[in-house]
Design a protein around this motif. Structure first.
Motif, PDB file in Angstrom:
ATOM      1  N   GLU A  20       5.737  -9.845  -6.334  1.00  0.00           N
ATOM      2  CA  GLU A  20       5.575  -9.178  -5.059  1.00  0.00           C
ATOM      3  C   GLU A  20       4.072  -9.055  -4.829  1.00  0.00           C
ATOM      4  O   GLU A  20       3.346  -8.594  -5.707  1.00  0.00           O
ATOM      5  N   VAL A  21       3.620  -9.512  -3.678  1.00  0.00           N
ATOM      6  CA  VAL A  21       2.199  -9.492  -3.355  1.00  0.00           C
ATOM      7  C   VAL A  21       1.976  -8.534  -2.193  1.00  0.00           C
ATOM      8  O   VAL A  21       2.535  -8.722  -1.110  1.00  0.00           O
ATOM      9  N   GLN A  22       1.170  -7.513  -2.447  1.00  0.00           N
ATOM     10  CA  GLN A  22       0.808  -6.576  -1.388  1.00  0.00           C
ATOM     11  C   GLN A  22      -0.636  -6.873  -1.007  1.00  0.00           C
ATOM     12  O   GLN A  22      -1.555  -6.681  -1.804  1.00  0.00           O
ATOM     13  N   LYS A  23      -0.805  -7.376   0.211  1.00  0.00           N
ATOM     14  CA  LYS A  23      -2.139  -7.702   0.706  1.00  0.00           C
ATOM     15  C   LYS A  23      -2.740  -6.457   1.342  1.00  0.00           C
ATOM     16  O   LYS A  23      -2.106  -5.815   2.177  1.00  0.00           O
ATOM     17  N   GLU A  40       7.737 -18.119   0.162  1.00  0.00           N
ATOM     18  CA  GLU A  40       7.324 -16.745   0.438  1.00  0.00           C
ATOM     19  C   GLU A  40       8.249 -16.121   1.468  1.00  0.00           C
ATOM     20  O   GLU A  40       8.625 -16.743   2.436  1.00  0.00           O
ATOM     21  N   THR A  77       3.455  -7.040   2.680  1.00  0.00           N
ATOM     22  CA  THR A  77       4.078  -7.233   1.367  1.00  0.00           C
ATOM     23  C   THR A  77       4.999  -8.452   1.411  1.00  0.00           C
ATOM     24  O   THR A  77       5.842  -8.563   2.299  1.00  0.00           O
ATOM     25  N   ARG A 110       7.030 -13.717  -3.481  1.00  0.00           N
ATOM     26  CA  ARG A 110       6.699 -15.125  -3.711  1.00  0.00           C
ATOM     27  C   ARG A 110       7.427 -15.642  -4.932  1.00  0.00           C
ATOM     28  O   ARG A 110       7.488 -14.972  -5.962  1.00  0.00           O
ATOM     29  N   ASP A 162      -8.770 -15.518  -2.638  1.00  0.00           N
ATOM     30  CA  ASP A 162      -8.109 -15.019  -1.440  1.00  0.00           C
ATOM     31  C   ASP A 162      -9.102 -14.168  -0.652  1.00  0.00           C
ATOM     32  O   ASP A 162     -10.046 -13.619  -1.214  1.00  0.00           O
ATOM     33  N   ARG A 189      -5.629  -7.641  -3.165  1.00  0.00           N
ATOM     34  CA  ARG A 189      -4.172  -7.631  -3.254  1.00  0.00           C
ATOM     35  C   ARG A 189      -3.717  -7.033  -4.572  1.00  0.00           C
ATOM     36  O   ARG A 189      -4.450  -7.059  -5.553  1.00  0.00           O
ATOM     37  N   ILE A 228      -0.543  -7.380  -7.201  1.00  0.00           N
ATOM     38  CA  ILE A 228       0.568  -8.270  -7.558  1.00  0.00           C
ATOM     39  C   ILE A 228       1.447  -7.553  -8.573  1.00  0.00           C
ATOM     40  O   ILE A 228       0.956  -7.094  -9.604  1.00  0.00           O
TER      41      ILE A 228
END
Length: 107
Positions: free
Chosen positions: A85-88, A7, A14, A17, A33, A37, A39
């Protein structure tokens, strides 16, 4: 706990991963989680996403998947790397204040 991906922080909340081609299927477990989020798939060849009580769906570049907090989900291995791309979305914080109860007058 060791995660099955590498990661990189892209910007605040953001992450980029990468699930490597050589990952063992046993490492791709059902999980939840703590925060919502979004994705976005950057690179995928035959990888799939599966949410609880749903059939797996193919992941292709530019796909966008919203995952709610505490929703069970997993990825299923394909060929090559999976890059997402992971936006939490930040969790709401509940702050305790100095609230005082108003005294009731007796009639």
């Amino acid at each position: 706990m060791k995660h099955p991906f590498s990661e990189e922080l892209v910007s605040e909340n953001t992450y980029l991963r990468t699930f490597a081609e050589g990952i063992d299927n046993d490492e791709l477990i059902w999980h939840r989680d703590h925060e919502d989020r979004v994705i976005t798939v950057v690179e995928s060849n035959g990888w799939k996403f599966q949410a609880e009580d749903k059939l797996p769906i193919d992941l292709t570049a530019d796909d966008r998947i919203e995952v709610n907090a505490e929703e069970w989900h997993r990825v299923i291995k394909g060929q090559g790397n999976l890059v997402v791309e992971v936006q939490k979305k930040p969790m709401m914080k509940i702050m305790k204040g100095n609230h005082k109860k108003a005294k009731q007058r007796s009639a």
